[in-house]
Design an enzyme around this catalytic site. Sequence first.
Site, PDB file in Angstrom:
ATOM      1  N   LYS A   6     -27.939 133.960  55.162  1.00 13.46           N
ATOM      2  CA  LYS A   6     -28.595 135.159  55.716  1.00 13.46           C
ATOM      3  C   LYS A   6     -27.551 136.213  56.092  1.00 13.46           C
ATOM      4  CE  LYS A   6     -32.928 133.716  55.764  1.00 13.46           C
ATOM      5  NZ  LYS A   6     -34.272 133.513  56.179  1.00 13.46           N
ATOM      6  N   LYS A  53     -35.946 127.739  43.981  1.00 11.27           N
ATOM      7  CA  LYS A  53     -37.099 127.447  44.835  1.00 11.27           C
ATOM      8  C   LYS A  53     -38.073 128.629  44.832  1.00 11.27           C
ATOM      9  CE  LYS A  53     -36.999 128.069  49.486  1.00 11.27           C
ATOM     10  NZ  LYS A  53     -37.114 127.890  50.919  1.00 11.27           N
ATOM     11  N   LYS A  78     -40.596 133.380  49.312  1.00 14.35           N
ATOM     12  CA  LYS A  78     -41.280 134.631  49.601  1.00 14.35           C
ATOM     13  C   LYS A  78     -40.340 135.828  49.507  1.00 14.35           C
ATOM     14  CE  LYS A  78     -42.245 132.984  54.288  1.00 14.35           C
ATOM     15  NZ  LYS A  78     -41.096 133.013  55.197  1.00 14.35           N
TER      16      LYS A  78
HETATM   17  P1  ATP Z   1     -37.542 132.916  52.701  1.00 11.66           P
HETATM   18  O1  ATP Z   1     -37.762 133.076  51.227  1.00 11.66           O
HETATM   19  O2  ATP Z   1     -37.833 134.155  53.499  1.00 11.66           O
HETATM   20  O3  ATP Z   1     -36.257 132.246  53.058  1.00 11.66           O
HETATM   21  P2  ATP Z   1     -39.249 130.650  52.579  1.00 11.66           P
HETATM   22  O4  ATP Z   1     -40.297 130.963  51.565  1.00 11.66           O
HETATM   23  O5  ATP Z   1     -38.142 129.766  52.177  1.00 11.66           O
HETATM   24  O6  ATP Z   1     -38.686 131.975  53.204  1.00 11.66           O
HETATM   25  P3  ATP Z   1     -39.664 129.666  55.306  1.00 11.66           P
HETATM   26  O7  ATP Z   1     -40.376 130.558  56.260  1.00 11.66           O
HETATM   27  O8  ATP Z   1     -38.203 129.519  55.485  1.00 11.66           O
HETATM   28  O9  ATP Z   1     -40.048 130.048  53.804  1.00 11.66           O
HETATM   29  O10 ATP Z   1     -40.306 128.225  55.361  1.00 11.66           O
HETATM   30  C1  ATP Z   1     -41.533 127.856  55.895  1.00 11.66           C
HETATM   31  C2  ATP Z   1     -41.781 126.410  55.539  1.00 11.66           C
HETATM   32  O11 ATP Z   1     -42.130 126.297  54.142  1.00 11.66           O
HETATM   33  C3  ATP Z   1     -40.557 125.526  55.756  1.00 11.66           C
HETATM   34  O12 ATP Z   1     -40.957 124.266  56.303  1.00 11.66           O
HETATM   35  C4  ATP Z   1     -40.006 125.365  54.365  1.00 11.66           C
HETATM   36  O13 ATP Z   1     -39.265 124.180  54.239  1.00 11.66           O
HETATM   37  C5  ATP Z   1     -41.275 125.366  53.501  1.00 11.66           C
HETATM   38  N1  ATP Z   1     -41.032 125.871  52.124  1.00 11.66           N
HETATM   39  C6  ATP Z   1     -40.588 127.097  51.790  1.00 11.66           C
HETATM   40  N2  ATP Z   1     -40.501 127.249  50.450  1.00 11.66           N
HETATM   41  C7  ATP Z   1     -40.911 126.076  49.887  1.00 11.66           C
HETATM   42  C8  ATP Z   1     -41.058 125.594  48.524  1.00 11.66           C
HETATM   43  N3  ATP Z   1     -40.762 126.354  47.481  1.00 11.66           N
HETATM   44  N4  ATP Z   1     -41.499 124.333  48.338  1.00 11.66           N
HETATM   45  C9  ATP Z   1     -41.809 123.556  49.394  1.00 11.66           C
HETATM   46  N5  ATP Z   1     -41.687 123.941  50.698  1.00 11.66           N
HETATM   47  C10 ATP Z   1     -41.247 125.180  50.969  1.00 11.66           C
END
Ligand code: ATP
Length: 333
Positions: free
Chosen positions: A115, A197, A200
């Site tokens: 970050k 992965k 968002k």
């Molecule tokens: P960013 O892209 O902003 O880093 P993110 O999509 O990774 O965000 P977070 O808010 O960090 O999402 O995560 C919320 C929850 O969703 C966490 O428990 C994270 O482990 C889970 N998560 C996020 N992306 C995935 C994915 N692609 N598959 C499974 N679990 C996920």
Amino acid sequence: MIDNKKVLFSGMQATGNLTLGNYLGALKNWVTLSDEYECFYSVVDMHSITIRQDPAALRRRARSLLILYIAAGLDPEKNCIYYQSHVSGHAELAWILNCFTYMGELNRMTQFKDKAAKHADNINAGLFTYPVLMAADILLYQADVVPVGIDQMQHLELTRDIAQRFNGIYGDVFTIPEAYIGKVGAKIMSLQDPAKKMSKSDENPNGSIYLMDDADTIRRKCKRAVTDSLGEFRYSDEQPGLHNLIDIYCACTGLTPDAVVKEFSGSGYGQFKEAVGEAVVSVLDPLQKRVAELEKDKAYIDRVIKSNAEKATYYSQKTLRKVQKKVGFPSFS
Ligand code: ATP
Ligand code: LTN
């Protein structure tokens, strides 16, 4: 323990639009676990401001996320669904825990490094101590279990280290929490690049299915998902695109990969992609309808927000008072 039940804590940040990855990797497991545990599900808006936010947008997204928790099937009468910023104990415990966390430990956190690199113009102290606030979230409710995706394991390890250090000095104050990683959907990959992965914050919107995408958009994104030129229907690491689509299909239908391979072994990828699209639509369509209904019921949501903030405050105060006494803060009497 609360009423003879073990305690569960988890949270999500209200930054960006939630994806199918967030739903299948986190929210869906929360619902499965909610009967077994006494659950606290927080919208962690205090974590969100470690990155600069537009205030009106943050407020709107935080409310949508809270509604989504309920729409996904978490009953707010049984589960404590609340905003982190409504419970002052999170910040108070975080301050104390800051004094039991080493700079060296925080320096090793990979999410901080990622970050900080992404937001080089705003590497603030909150971003650095983000994991301490997360530890406070969890320890404040004496959580036994914390369901998260694999990416949060390092923060959970640090939480355990801080709790053990504190207990080592003052006796058994904190429950040492365990991570819970779901079996299906723990890592949903991008539809456009199955090595990445689904996230968002991805710039390519075609790589992610957003929870609020309409049915046609979902079908189109699935149809355009990247696969391979082998043309064989197998569940194999050599075919990561197809592997990911099978994972999504299984997580949405409850089928096993073996059963899916059997069912589609004679068909082309195109036919399977259509089936994946329909399976995702059949999961997200009812979710979207429940969100729309709940959004209309302002009074109900406001009531949930207030009563659950009170419930969270009650339990958080129990731990906080104990901790304050242990470190030597004076009491009123
Ligand atoms: P960013 O892209 O902003 O880093 P993110 O999509 O990774 O965000 P977070 O808010 O960090 O999402 O995560 C919320 C929850 O969703 C966490 O428990 C994270 O482990 C889970 N998560 C996020 N992306 C995935 C994915 N692609 N598959 C499974 N679990 C996920
Ligand atoms: N850091 C987490 C969100 C989060 C969290 C928590 C998760 C904040 N506090 C406590 C579990 C328990 C994330 O980025 N997904």
